[in-house]
Write a protein that holds these residues in place. Structure first.
Motif, PDB file in Angstrom:
ATOM      1  N   LEU A 304       9.249 -11.222  -3.756  1.00 53.42           N
ATOM      2  CA  LEU A 304       8.387 -10.039  -3.812  1.00 53.42           C
ATOM      3  C   LEU A 304       9.199  -8.820  -4.215  1.00 53.42           C
ATOM      4  N   ARG A 305       8.638  -8.001  -5.056  1.00 57.38           N
ATOM      5  CA  ARG A 305       9.231  -6.757  -5.493  1.00 57.38           C
ATOM      6  C   ARG A 305       8.257  -5.620  -5.175  1.00 57.38           C
ATOM      7  N   PRO A 306       8.669  -4.395  -5.301  1.00 58.73           N
ATOM      8  CA  PRO A 306       7.747  -3.290  -4.966  1.00 58.73           C
ATOM      9  C   PRO A 306       6.439  -3.338  -5.764  1.00 58.73           C
ATOM     10  N   GLU A 307       6.549  -3.852  -6.968  1.00 57.02           N
ATOM     11  CA  GLU A 307       5.347  -3.859  -7.792  1.00 57.02           C
ATOM     12  C   GLU A 307       4.548  -5.155  -7.649  1.00 57.02           C
ATOM     13  N   SER A 308       5.041  -6.073  -6.835  1.00 61.10           N
ATOM     14  CA  SER A 308       4.346  -7.359  -6.663  1.00 61.10           C
ATOM     15  C   SER A 308       2.975  -7.133  -6.043  1.00 61.10           C
ATOM     16  N   PRO A 309       1.953  -7.788  -6.564  1.00 63.88           N
ATOM     17  CA  PRO A 309       0.604  -7.574  -6.026  1.00 63.88           C
ATOM     18  C   PRO A 309       0.424  -8.244  -4.667  1.00 63.88           C
ATOM     19  N   ILE A 310      -0.195  -7.506  -3.777  1.00 72.25           N
ATOM     20  CA  ILE A 310      -0.490  -8.007  -2.439  1.00 72.25           C
ATOM     21  C   ILE A 310      -2.000  -7.878  -2.226  1.00 72.25           C
ATOM     22  N   ASP A 311      -2.594  -8.952  -1.809  1.00 68.76           N
ATOM     23  CA  ASP A 311      -4.041  -8.941  -1.590  1.00 68.76           C
ATOM     24  C   ASP A 311      -4.339  -8.441  -0.174  1.00 68.76           C
ATOM     25  N   CYS A 312      -4.983  -7.331  -0.099  1.00 67.28           N
ATOM     26  CA  CYS A 312      -5.293  -6.745   1.213  1.00 67.28           C
ATOM     27  C   CYS A 312      -6.686  -7.135   1.695  1.00 67.28           C
ATOM     28  N   HIS A 313      -7.319  -8.004   1.010  1.00 71.71           N
ATOM     29  CA  HIS A 313      -8.572  -8.637   1.459  1.00 71.71           C
ATOM     30  C   HIS A 313      -9.659  -7.629   1.803  1.00 71.71           C
ATOM     31  N   GLY A 314      -9.610  -6.501   1.187  1.00 71.49           N
ATOM     32  CA  GLY A 314     -10.662  -5.520   1.424  1.00 71.49           C
ATOM     33  C   GLY A 314     -10.687  -4.973   2.828  1.00 71.49           C
ATOM     34  N   GLY A 315      -9.631  -5.133   3.544  1.00 69.61           N
ATOM     35  CA  GLY A 315      -9.553  -4.504   4.876  1.00 69.61           C
ATOM     36  C   GLY A 315      -9.893  -5.434   6.015  1.00 69.61           C
ATOM     37  N   VAL A 316     -10.164  -6.687   5.754  1.00 72.13           N
ATOM     38  CA  VAL A 316     -10.486  -7.622   6.842  1.00 72.13           C
ATOM     39  C   VAL A 316      -9.702  -8.908   6.626  1.00 72.13           C
ATOM     40  N   LEU A 317      -9.069  -9.357   7.686  1.00 73.00           N
ATOM     41  CA  LEU A 317      -8.317 -10.614   7.592  1.00 73.00           C
ATOM     42  C   LEU A 317      -8.613 -11.457   8.822  1.00 73.00           C
ATOM     43  N   ARG A 318      -9.033 -12.706   8.606  1.00 72.15           N
ATOM     44  CA  ARG A 318      -9.345 -13.608   9.720  1.00 72.15           C
ATOM     45  C   ARG A 318      -8.139 -14.513   9.982  1.00 72.15           C
ATOM     46  N   LEU A 319      -7.669 -14.412  11.205  1.00 76.10           N
ATOM     47  CA  LEU A 319      -6.576 -15.271  11.643  1.00 76.10           C
ATOM     48  C   LEU A 319      -7.105 -16.179  12.752  1.00 76.10           C
ATOM     49  N   PRO A 320      -6.404 -17.233  13.078  1.00 78.67           N
ATOM     50  CA  PRO A 320      -6.887 -18.122  14.154  1.00 78.67           C
ATOM     51  C   PRO A 320      -7.117 -17.343  15.451  1.00 78.67           C
ATOM     52  N   GLY A 321      -8.385 -17.252  15.814  1.00 79.66           N
ATOM     53  CA  GLY A 321      -8.725 -16.590  17.076  1.00 79.66           C
ATOM     54  C   GLY A 321      -8.673 -15.085  17.037  1.00 79.66           C
ATOM     55  N   ARG A 322      -8.567 -14.519  15.845  1.00 78.85           N
ATOM     56  CA  ARG A 322      -8.390 -13.070  15.796  1.00 78.85           C
ATOM     57  C   ARG A 322      -8.800 -12.553  14.417  1.00 78.85           C
ATOM     58  N   VAL A 323      -9.411 -11.402  14.412  1.00 72.93           N
ATOM     59  CA  VAL A 323      -9.781 -10.776  13.136  1.00 72.93           C
ATOM     60  C   VAL A 323      -9.059  -9.430  13.055  1.00 72.93           C
ATOM     61  N   SER A 344      -0.873  -0.391   5.058  1.00 67.27           N
ATOM     62  CA  SER A 344      -1.932  -1.385   5.246  1.00 67.27           C
ATOM     63  C   SER A 344      -1.459  -2.489   6.182  1.00 67.27           C
ATOM     64  N   ASN A 345      -2.195  -2.667   7.247  1.00 69.12           N
ATOM     65  CA  ASN A 345      -1.847  -3.738   8.187  1.00 69.12           C
ATOM     66  C   ASN A 345      -1.980  -5.099   7.535  1.00 69.12           C
ATOM     67  N   ILE A 346      -3.100  -5.272   6.832  1.00 66.75           N
ATOM     68  CA  ILE A 346      -3.355  -6.597   6.249  1.00 66.75           C
ATOM     69  C   ILE A 346      -2.332  -6.890   5.155  1.00 66.75           C
ATOM     70  N   GLY A 347      -1.988  -5.865   4.403  1.00 65.88           N
ATOM     71  CA  GLY A 347      -0.952  -6.057   3.399  1.00 65.88           C
ATOM     72  C   GLY A 347       0.363  -6.448   4.050  1.00 65.88           C
ATOM     73  N   ALA A 348       0.699  -5.779   5.140  1.00 72.98           N
ATOM     74  CA  ALA A 348       1.953  -6.108   5.825  1.00 72.98           C
ATOM     75  C   ALA A 348       1.913  -7.528   6.376  1.00 72.98           C
ATOM     76  N   ILE A 349       0.762  -7.924   6.880  1.00 69.06           N
ATOM     77  CA  ILE A 349       0.648  -9.294   7.405  1.00 69.06           C
ATOM     78  C   ILE A 349       0.834 -10.304   6.275  1.00 69.06           C
ATOM     79  N   GLN A 350       0.215  -9.997   5.122  1.00 69.44           N
ATOM     80  CA  GLN A 350       0.363 -10.903   3.976  1.00 69.44           C
ATOM     81  C   GLN A 350       1.835 -11.030   3.589  1.00 69.44           C
ATOM     82  N   VAL A 351       2.515  -9.903   3.594  1.00 64.19           N
ATOM     83  CA  VAL A 351       3.947  -9.933   3.261  1.00 64.19           C
ATOM     84  C   VAL A 351       4.716 -10.710   4.330  1.00 64.19           C
ATOM     85  N   GLY A 352       4.362 -10.453   5.598  1.00 58.61           N
ATOM     86  CA  GLY A 352       5.039 -11.143   6.690  1.00 58.61           C
ATOM     87  C   GLY A 352       4.854 -12.645   6.629  1.00 58.61           C
TER      88      GLY A 352
END
Lengths: 662, 162
Positions: A304-323, A344-352
């Motif tokens: 991943l680079r700074p310009e790498s695209p990250i999908d932020c899922h429009g602000g909602v991310l479903r995880l096991p047992g948690r949204v 963006s939390n979801i973006g950070a989660i995607q990166v994580g």
């Protein structure tokens, strides 16, 4: 007749001689020790040679803590001729309650106690009054008293001392062995009037070693003033600030609020929180500032680079047992740099997720989280970083956005230093000199690649640029990088996150060659105004401006237009770290030549400033002379920068400063 | 008649217990004339001052004795001087001890005073107090764009505010 007289005389002389000899033998041999002791008691005085506790200085030599001698009164109640009269005299001179004093003295006399403090640390006037009484049963002893001339200034760093001048907190406790002196004792030979004739040392006095801290007194004051104001303004419970040199770990300021005055001994019922150093003793969930770690790990362990695209899922991310929701209108696919700028939390989660648990854990440790920094202060918390084996299904997602981990403000400053200094983990330190000897810094450890650190700095600059979450942290004349954080506070009783927040900001400036890392944390803020970008970033702005001015750090960008007013800043800022808006420009705030925008001109005010850039010194001076302007030349070569910028209106008496470079 | 020495010194006859012939023998009580007073003791002693001129008697000069006397006196004085000289260091040490102790006491007092003054100075220069004073005087910290640092600055000039 004569012979008889001589015989008598001889007999008398013999008797006298025998008596004298007997007395000599008695004095010199039989009772030698006893009479020697009695003679010493009359002729000698045992005196204490004071050894004051070492002074604590700030880095510029201003004393932060020092000891001065004071007098204390005591007596032997068994030798007081009349307790009633004595208590009356002493209560009158020392302004004590007569009955209470009488009760104490009587109790001491009844229990055959031969020592009783009457009053400690009396004033010089009281001392003189007592000496003038010439009462042999009143004894005055010289003691030492610790003073903190700045009052609450750096109270948490300095700590305090107890009645025996032993450190009981802060540096006073951590360096007690160094600071504490060893009083000496000497036998003083005196004459009949108790005047000293000769002195023999019994034990030599060893004064406490003075220490010089890395703290800058003026900056510490500004940090404390600003954190107190911010806590009050945001109705927070507490707050802390750390200002640190990212290269050698020197702490320039460490402020914690609420605070206390170390000159005042603790009283029952005092607020314990006031004596806690929140910067290093109270860990908290960092929230979005932790995304710096997530993205750094991504740069190092993924493609991943700074310009790498990250999908932020429009602000909602479903995880096991948690949204997971972004609390603003969600983003779609955005560059990774925008994930950080918009927090963006979801973006950070995607990166994580791309980084993975093992790498994430490893990089948290590399940045120093979950371990004490080793600063020379007691009661440092290591924070909380759960072992990898204890991570749950959503732990990686939580940690990626700064949850399920707790850190201290100092740890955040240490982590920020890694980005600022090019990838080296330095240990924060408070001790600059011990006596006259400089205390060397601990060797730094490389934890990330230099290029990763530089890339992160560039991405962190986007946070303070228009469209980022920390625009209020921008400084005049300096490039800045930073990261805001707003973490909900978890309530362990209800087992839910509350609507109170830990608002924080980690910033470094100037970005081209960082001189300082500043971390601001406000605990227990309320509402959107208590988020990091709104509550902590302005504090960073004030403290960093003062720090760069005090430390005489040269500016790295030309003067710009006045910063946006609070109103415009509020409108352009996201109300929280996770807000989303139109993606603003991510242009760097390091202005290149010709980037300066034209200033609004007031034609009536004065002449416009010509553009000297690119001209030689001779040409600049000629042009200035032609227009009747005063130019202050600096350097040699070609004109690179000028203040005020070209096109601005020159006020009466104002001069133009032009900096030349080859 | 007797001389004073003779009077005070008992004569050999007196020493041997013989009564000196001081007057007529004491008659018996019956034979006494009751109208006569009894003789006083030593009534028959008469003093007589005799002028004796000893001015012509001159002590014979003895150079040897005089020299010995001067030698003894000189030796005594020398001994006294040596003893006095030997005591001079002790006396000076004692006097210097007094002075040293006074100086030590004074030094301690000055050190204490210095510490108290340093504390006072630090208290007066505390940032909180200075800021309060500055606010009272309506002074403010110059903004960054108001301060220009002078590179080739003269002594004491650090920055200028325009």
């Amino acid at each position: 007749m004569v012979e008889r007289r001589l015989k008598w005389l001889a007999a008398v002389v013999l008797l006298w001689g025998a008596a004298a000899f007997y007395k000599i033998v008695s004095l010199q041999f039989v009772h030698h020790a006893e009479f020697s002791r009695m003679a010493r008691a009359h002729q000698e005085l045992v005196i204490d040679i004071p050894a004051p506790r070492g002074t604590i200085f700030d880095r510029s030599g201003a004393p932060l803590a020092m000891s001065v001698p004071t007098e204390s009164v005591y007596l032997n109640p068994l030798r007081v001729p009349d307790l009633g009269v004595a208590s009356e005299i002493l209560s009158l001179v020392l302004k004590l309650d007569r009955m209470e004093l009488y009760g104490k003295m009587k109790l001491a006399a009844e229990t055959h106690r031969g020592f009783l403090w009457i009053k400690r640390r009396i004033s010089p006037e009281e001392t003189q009054s007592l000496r003038n009484l010439h009462l042999e049963w009143i004894a005055i002893q010289t003691e030492s008293q610790r003073h903190y001339p700045g009052g609450t200034l750096a109270a948490h760093v300095l700590g305090g001392v107890d009645f025996e001048e032993r450190g009981n907190g802060g540096i006073e406790k951590a360096l007690d062995d160094v600071l504490r002196g060893q009083p000496g004792r000497a036998r003083l030979l005196t004459d009949v009037k108790r005047r000293g004739i000769d002195q023999q040392l019994s034990s030599e006095a060893r004064a406490g070693t003075p220490v010089t801290l890395t703290i800058e007194e003026r900056l510490q004051f500004v940090a404390e003033r600003e954190i107190a104001a911010a806590v009050a303004k945001n109705q927070a419970a507490s707050g802390s600030i750390v200002v640190m040199n990212p290269y050698d770990g020197q702490i320039y300021a460490m402020a914690s609020y609420p605070t206390y005055d170390p000159n005042v001994p603790p009283q029952p019922g005092d607020d314990i929180a006031a004596r806690q150093n929140h910067a290093l003793s109270v860990p908290f969930e960092p929230g979005s500032v932790f995304k710096v770690i997530t993205l750094t790990a991504a740069l190092e362990t993924t493609n991943l680079r700074p310009e790498s695209p990250i999908d932020c899922h429009g602000g909602v991310l479903r995880l096991p047992g948690r949204v997971i929701h972004d609390s603003h209108a969600g983003m779609g696919v955005v560059p990774m740099a925008i994930v950080l700028a918009k927090s963006s939390n979801i973006g950070a989660i995607q990166v994580g997720m791309r980084v993975g648990q093992n790498n994430m854990y490893d990089y948290m440790r590399r940045f120093g989280f979950g371990a004490r920094t080793g600063i020379q202060l007691p009661a440092e918390s290591s924070g909380k970083q759960r072992k990898l084996a204890h991570w749950g299904k959503t732990s990686l997602a939580s940690v990626s956005m700064g949850q399920e981990v707790s850190v201290t403000t100092l740890q955040l400053a240490q982590a920020g230093s890694v980005i600022a200094n090019g990838g080296l983990l330095v240990k924060p330190r408070l001790l600059l000199k011990r006596g006259d000897q400089p205390v060397p810094a601990a060797p730094a450890v490389r934890v990330i690649k230099p290029e990763t650190a530089i890339t992160m700095r560039q991405m962190m600059e986007g946070v303070v640029m228009p469209g980022g979450t920390g625009t209020r942290a921008r400084l005049e004349g300096y490039s800045v990088g930073g990261k805001t954080g707003s973490a909900q506070i978890y309530d362990f009783f209800s087992r839910h996150y509350t609507h109170s927040y830990n608002g924080s900001f980690v910033g470094l400036a100037p970005l081209t060659n960082p001189a300082i890392v500043v971390v601001v944390t406000l605990n227990g803020t309320h509402g959107t105004a208590g988020f990091g970008g709104a509550a902590a970033a302005p504090v960073f702005h004030t403290v960093a401006t003062e720090a760069l001015r005090i430390l005489d750090v040269p500016r790295d960008i030309p003067e710009e237009d006045p910063p946006p007013t609070a109103k415009t800043a509020r409108s352009s800022d996201d109300v929280n770290d996770l807000a989303i808006a139109d993606l603003g420009s991510d242009q760097p705030n390091i202005l290149e030549e010709g980037d300066d925008e034209e200033q609004p001109v007031n034609a009536a005010a004065g002449p416009k400033v010509p553009n000297f850039r690119g001209m030689s010194m001779r040409a600049v001076l000629a042009e200035a002379a032609r227009q009747g302007l005063i130019v202050m030349a600096d350097g040699s070569g070609t004109a690179r920068m000028q203040i005020p910028p070209p096109g601005s209106v020159l006020h009466e008496g104002e001069r133009i400063r032009v900096r030349f470079a080859r | 008649m007797a001389t004073m020495p003779a009077f005070w010194k008992r004569t050999p006859a007196h020493a041997s217990g013989q009564q000196p012939p001081t007057g007529p023998p004491d008659p018996l009580r019956a034979q006494r004339n009751p109208f006569l007073l009894r003789p006083l003791p030593q009534e028959g002693v008469y003093f007589h001052c005799k002028k004796i001129d000893n001015s012509r008697l001159v002590r014979e000069t003895d150079p040897h004795t005089r020299g010995a006397t001067w030698s003894v006196a000189g030796a005594c004085l020398s001994l006294l001087a040596v003893l006095a000289l030997a005591q001079i260091p002790n006396v000076l040490t004692t006097l210097e001890g007094y002075r040293l102790e006074n100086l030590r006491t004074e030094e301690r007092r000055y050190l204490d005073e210095r510490r108290a003054l340093e504390l006072q100075e630090a208290t007066l220069l505390s940032p909180e107090r200075l800021e309060k004073l500055a606010q009272e005087q309506n002074l403010v910290t110059p903004s960054s764009r108001q301060v220009i640092h002078l590179d080739s600055r003269p002594d004491g000039a650090v920055a200028m505010v325009h």
